[in-house]
Design a protein around this motif. Sequence first.
Motif, PDB file in Angstrom:
ATOM      1  N   LEU A  24      13.276 -17.885   3.763  1.00 27.51           N
ATOM      2  CA  LEU A  24      13.047 -17.195   2.490  1.00 27.51           C
ATOM      3  C   LEU A  24      13.725 -17.924   1.335  1.00 27.51           C
ATOM      4  CD1 LEU A  24      13.502 -13.443   3.534  1.00 27.51           C
ATOM      5  CD2 LEU A  24      11.417 -14.512   2.684  1.00 27.51           C
ATOM      6  N   ALA A  69      12.002 -21.297   0.659  1.00 22.17           N
ATOM      7  CA  ALA A  69      10.699 -21.104   0.006  1.00 22.17           C
ATOM      8  C   ALA A  69      10.888 -20.747  -1.459  1.00 22.17           C
ATOM      9  CB  ALA A  69       9.909 -20.007   0.721  1.00 22.17           C
ATOM     10  N   LEU A  70      11.849 -19.873  -1.722  1.00 19.03           N
ATOM     11  CA  LEU A  70      12.053 -19.410  -3.089  1.00 19.03           C
ATOM     12  C   LEU A  70      12.549 -20.527  -4.002  1.00 19.03           C
ATOM     13  CD1 LEU A  70      12.036 -16.978  -5.003  1.00 19.03           C
ATOM     14  CD2 LEU A  70      14.394 -16.548  -4.356  1.00 19.03           C
ATOM     15  N   ALA A 121      10.502 -24.493  -3.032  1.00 16.83           N
ATOM     16  CA  ALA A 121       9.056 -24.493  -3.292  1.00 16.83           C
ATOM     17  C   ALA A 121       8.691 -23.800  -4.598  1.00 16.83           C
ATOM     18  CB  ALA A 121       8.338 -23.822  -2.123  1.00 16.83           C
ATOM     19  N   VAL A 122       9.129 -22.544  -4.761  1.00 12.32           N
ATOM     20  CA  VAL A 122       8.679 -21.769  -5.927  1.00 12.32           C
ATOM     21  C   VAL A 122       9.399 -22.201  -7.205  1.00 12.32           C
ATOM     22  CG1 VAL A 122       8.497 -19.458  -6.914  1.00 12.32           C
ATOM     23  CG2 VAL A 122       8.030 -19.805  -4.490  1.00 12.32           C
ATOM     24  N   LYS A 123      10.725 -22.231  -7.163  1.00  9.55           N
ATOM     25  CA  LYS A 123      11.473 -22.513  -8.404  1.00  9.55           C
ATOM     26  C   LYS A 123      11.436 -23.998  -8.777  1.00  9.55           C
ATOM     27  CE  LYS A 123      14.673 -18.610  -8.625  1.00  9.55           C
ATOM     28  NZ  LYS A 123      13.848 -17.853  -9.582  1.00  9.55           N
ATOM     29  N   GLY A 182       9.506 -26.417  -7.184  1.00  3.85           N
ATOM     30  CA  GLY A 182       8.179 -27.019  -6.975  1.00  3.85           C
ATOM     31  C   GLY A 182       8.189 -28.345  -6.239  1.00  3.85           C
ATOM     32  N   LEU A 230       8.151 -28.821  -2.824  1.00  6.62           N
ATOM     33  CA  LEU A 230       7.327 -28.817  -1.603  1.00  6.62           C
ATOM     34  C   LEU A 230       6.426 -27.582  -1.630  1.00  6.62           C
ATOM     35  CD1 LEU A 230      10.178 -29.777   0.893  1.00  6.62           C
ATOM     36  CD2 LEU A 230       8.141 -31.149   0.457  1.00  6.62           C
ATOM     37  N   PRO A 231       5.346 -27.578  -0.844  1.00  5.28           N
ATOM     38  CA  PRO A 231       4.456 -26.409  -0.873  1.00  5.28           C
ATOM     39  C   PRO A 231       5.128 -25.150  -0.335  1.00  5.28           C
ATOM     40  CG  PRO A 231       3.709 -28.025   0.742  1.00  5.28           C
ATOM     41  CD  PRO A 231       4.838 -28.656   0.010  1.00  5.28           C
ATOM     42  N   ALA A 232       4.832 -24.030  -0.978  1.00  2.93           N
ATOM     43  CA  ALA A 232       5.430 -22.752  -0.560  1.00  2.93           C
ATOM     44  C   ALA A 232       4.753 -22.188   0.673  1.00  2.93           C
ATOM     45  CB  ALA A 232       5.341 -21.746  -1.705  1.00  2.93           C
ATOM     46  N   THR A 233       3.470 -22.458   0.803  1.00  6.85           N
ATOM     47  CA  THR A 233       2.727 -21.929   1.953  1.00  6.85           C
ATOM     48  C   THR A 233       1.700 -22.964   2.402  1.00  6.85           C
ATOM     49  OG1 THR A 233       0.968 -20.967   0.607  1.00  6.85           O
ATOM     50  CG2 THR A 233       2.864 -19.562   1.042  1.00  6.85           C
ATOM     51  N   VAL A 281       6.599 -16.386   6.894  1.00  8.03           N
ATOM     52  CA  VAL A 281       7.184 -16.621   5.569  1.00  8.03           C
ATOM     53  C   VAL A 281       6.429 -17.737   4.837  1.00  8.03           C
ATOM     54  CG1 VAL A 281       9.251 -17.415   4.348  1.00  8.03           C
ATOM     55  CG2 VAL A 281       9.453 -15.799   6.244  1.00  8.03           C
ATOM     56  N   PHE A 282       6.030 -18.783   5.588  1.00  7.83           N
ATOM     57  CA  PHE A 282       5.359 -19.910   4.949  1.00  7.83           C
ATOM     58  C   PHE A 282       3.831 -19.816   5.041  1.00  7.83           C
ATOM     59  CE2 PHE A 282       9.617 -21.607   5.763  1.00  7.83           C
ATOM     60  CZ  PHE A 282       9.932 -22.073   4.488  1.00  7.83           C
ATOM     61  N   CYS A 308       3.031 -29.898  -5.235  1.00  4.38           N
ATOM     62  CA  CYS A 308       3.083 -29.311  -3.907  1.00  4.38           C
ATOM     63  C   CYS A 308       2.099 -29.964  -2.971  1.00  4.38           C
ATOM     64  CB  CYS A 308       2.748 -27.818  -3.984  1.00  4.38           C
ATOM     65  SG  CYS A 308       3.936 -26.911  -4.944  1.00  4.38           S
ATOM     66  N   GLN A 313      -0.421 -21.962  -5.801  1.00  4.33           N
ATOM     67  CA  GLN A 313      -1.305 -22.419  -4.724  1.00  4.33           C
ATOM     68  C   GLN A 313      -2.591 -21.608  -4.645  1.00  4.33           C
ATOM     69  OE1 GLN A 313       1.585 -22.336  -1.356  1.00  4.33           O
ATOM     70  NE2 GLN A 313       0.940 -24.445  -1.059  1.00  4.33           N
TER      71      GLN A 313
END
Lengths: 312, 511
Positions: free
Chosen positions: A148, A151-152, A155-157, A159, A161-164, A259-260, B22, B243
């Motif tokens: 988690l 990912a947060l 990936a999200v903040k 950017g 690597l891919p989040a999903t 999660v991913f 990404c 995405q």
Amino acid sequence: MLGFLARRVGAAVVLVFVISSITFVLLSFTGGNPARNIVGQSATAEQEAAKAAELGLDQPLISQYGTWLGQLVRGDLGSSWFTGQPVSSTISNALPVTLSIVLAGLLLSAVVSVLLGVAAAVRGGWVDRLLQIVSVVGFALPSFLVALVLALFVAVKWGLLPATGYTALAENPSLWFQSIVLPAVSLAIGAIAATAQQVRGSMLDVLRRDYVRTLRARGLKSSSILYKHALRNAAPPALTVLSLQFIGLIGGAVVVEKVFGLSGIGTAALSTASQGDQPVVLGIVLVTVVLIAVVNVLMDLAHGWLNPKVRV
Amino acid sequence: MKRRTFLAATGATGAVAGLAACGGSDDGSSGGSGSTTLTVAAGVAPQPWDPKDAGLGNNAWYYQPVYDPLLSVDADGEIGENLATAWEYDDTATILTLTLREGVTFTDGTAFDATAVKANLENTRTGSNEAATNIASIASVEAVDATTAKITLSAPDPSLLSNLATVSGMMASPKVVGTDSLQTTPVGSGPYVLSTSGTTAGSQYTFTRNADYWNAEKFPFDTVVIKYMSDTTALVNALRSGQIDGGQISDYKQAAPLEGAGLTVAKYAMGDVDGLYIWDRSGSIAPALADVRVRQALNMAFDRDAIIASAAGGLGSPTQQIFNQDASAYDATLDDTYSYDVDGAKTLLAEAGYPNGFEVTMPDLSTFFPAPQAAVTEALQAIGITPNYETVPADQLINDLLSAKWAMSYFSLGSYRSWDTVQIQVKPDSLWNLFKTQDPKVDELIQTAQASLDEAEQKAAFTELNTYLVEQAWNAPWSHREQYYASSKNVTVTMRSFAPGPWLVDFAPAS
């Protein structure tokens, strides 16, 4: 060596049969009501009964199992009751996802734990104490929490690597690597903590042996003693831990895949088991057991290669 | 519910850049100016491609790109032409004649005609999933000539036209209808074709344009990608990292963070009505419930606004009706029939002969719906009714309910068009009329509404039926359940009536 292999493969076949039988029985008790799940809330009892008959659920358990086993012997794993997709296709889509993150996690944990374990055993002092702290923290952190957080932030903040999602290796190796980094790291944290401690302990034990002292007295370089002789003798216990970690990582992959947003074996197992999609669940159990059996055979072979006494 | 359109400002750059970072899809994905890919998340797993095994609701997403239905329905629920250009009922409302569009071909080259309609409808109605249930009234289909199909019904079906605009009315190539290949490979005449190279069964489905589609301007995206995402965390992360372009959010706590991240978040009614469903209105196992005053007291026991706020985080609008807010039967004034009045409820119970309340056995749903069950318990206890909860395994719940095991329970039933609601829970033989309650006045109003071909007359009958059901307190509903739809700034989305979420046709690139 051939006899050794044959015994291991024979045991694996028996294991597959036993586990699949147990799973079949357990599913019949706990698999919910797949016919109702398929036809939905608005279907009548007659429609539900018709669907149950179509799936063979009105047959005695032993007859259902016989049908499944008969198909299996012919190499047919059947089709999903819910999607109509062949089970073999479902597994061939999901398995690479799970294997990618589990094997990458295993490789990562093997490399990092050997480096940490050897460093702690050889250097001692603050390096050793640091390893103890890292191990405790690694043990305490559940993989889903690590997932988690990664990912947060990553990936999200940020950017980075891919989040999903998952990209197949054959489709684009670079994107494949990016898609498995975070899940693999999430899985590896706990495994590193366990394996590094094992490597450290084994190395300390081996480094105290007489032959190491003899090698030192003969003037061999420390790096040669360490990596050519000591590590080889310290490896078997670590290999055992790693093979157990592989099994643990497959279990841990269930949460990390969710999660991913990865459609791996764990996600498939979870969703199909809750629906009562018997053919897919049995197919997944079968493949998982085969995987574990294969890993155990490989580990036995590795033990044999490292220590000829095991082959006897 | 009124149609809500939420437009996005431009701002594709950030999302697309984020996606590139990404390593997203190869064409930049996610819409935006210059890009024509729509990527959305589906919260339900795909089902077989054969429409006879298809579910409805969110399951429809997988079918909409590849199959074209006979009729269309716009976001306000108005029926329009599609593969059928005209339709007409006979005076008995049991024979529907369709005039079919000419020049349409399936992607395998087969021409679309009346024999295709006959093959498809006769195939779909033999299934056991929701798409089949929705056209169960079809008795036979006749191909009169190449462009005329005649559908004969076993009884008038006021929802048939709208159902022919959903998966139930979707057309697959007659060459594959009835074959096993249709389970795993769709062959339709829809706006897109399934791309095998971009598809991983069970997780991601990629659709590319059908070059021969007759109505391409209605579907502005060149590529559509549907990703199956069952986990809210993964869905939210995928939305926030750019995405995907859209997804349903059922967790009310996620709305603010998503809006904060620049996404457009729309609240909409998903077509379910939550509340205390009073199953045993005839008092078979709970005699008290046979008295209308007791059922009315139950309606007065709920502080609907407070329940929606506490149990659903504000996601819901209060109601006392089982009909959808957009349904012809709905009458907003009926939502004021019962005010929240604990003392009044106690008085009614006393008049009915239950001054000290009574005990009632209900299924224990605290594992699945802890907040609604707590609300029910609190409300019942406040007016002196003692609920005794009985443990029920998750997989047994539906079957136990259907076997009329409990007199009442918290529940949520889908509610779309008026006739759908009647079919599901009001008719004496409805599946969710669990104790098969029958009332001559209800029967009469149902018959009037069912047989009527005059829209105003039908609406009047449905409204009168609804009024009667509320006055007779058949149930104690409290909320039209709502959820969020979050979308990126690259697209515009129009929310639609009678559906649990937007359809493919409701999306367009942001200008």
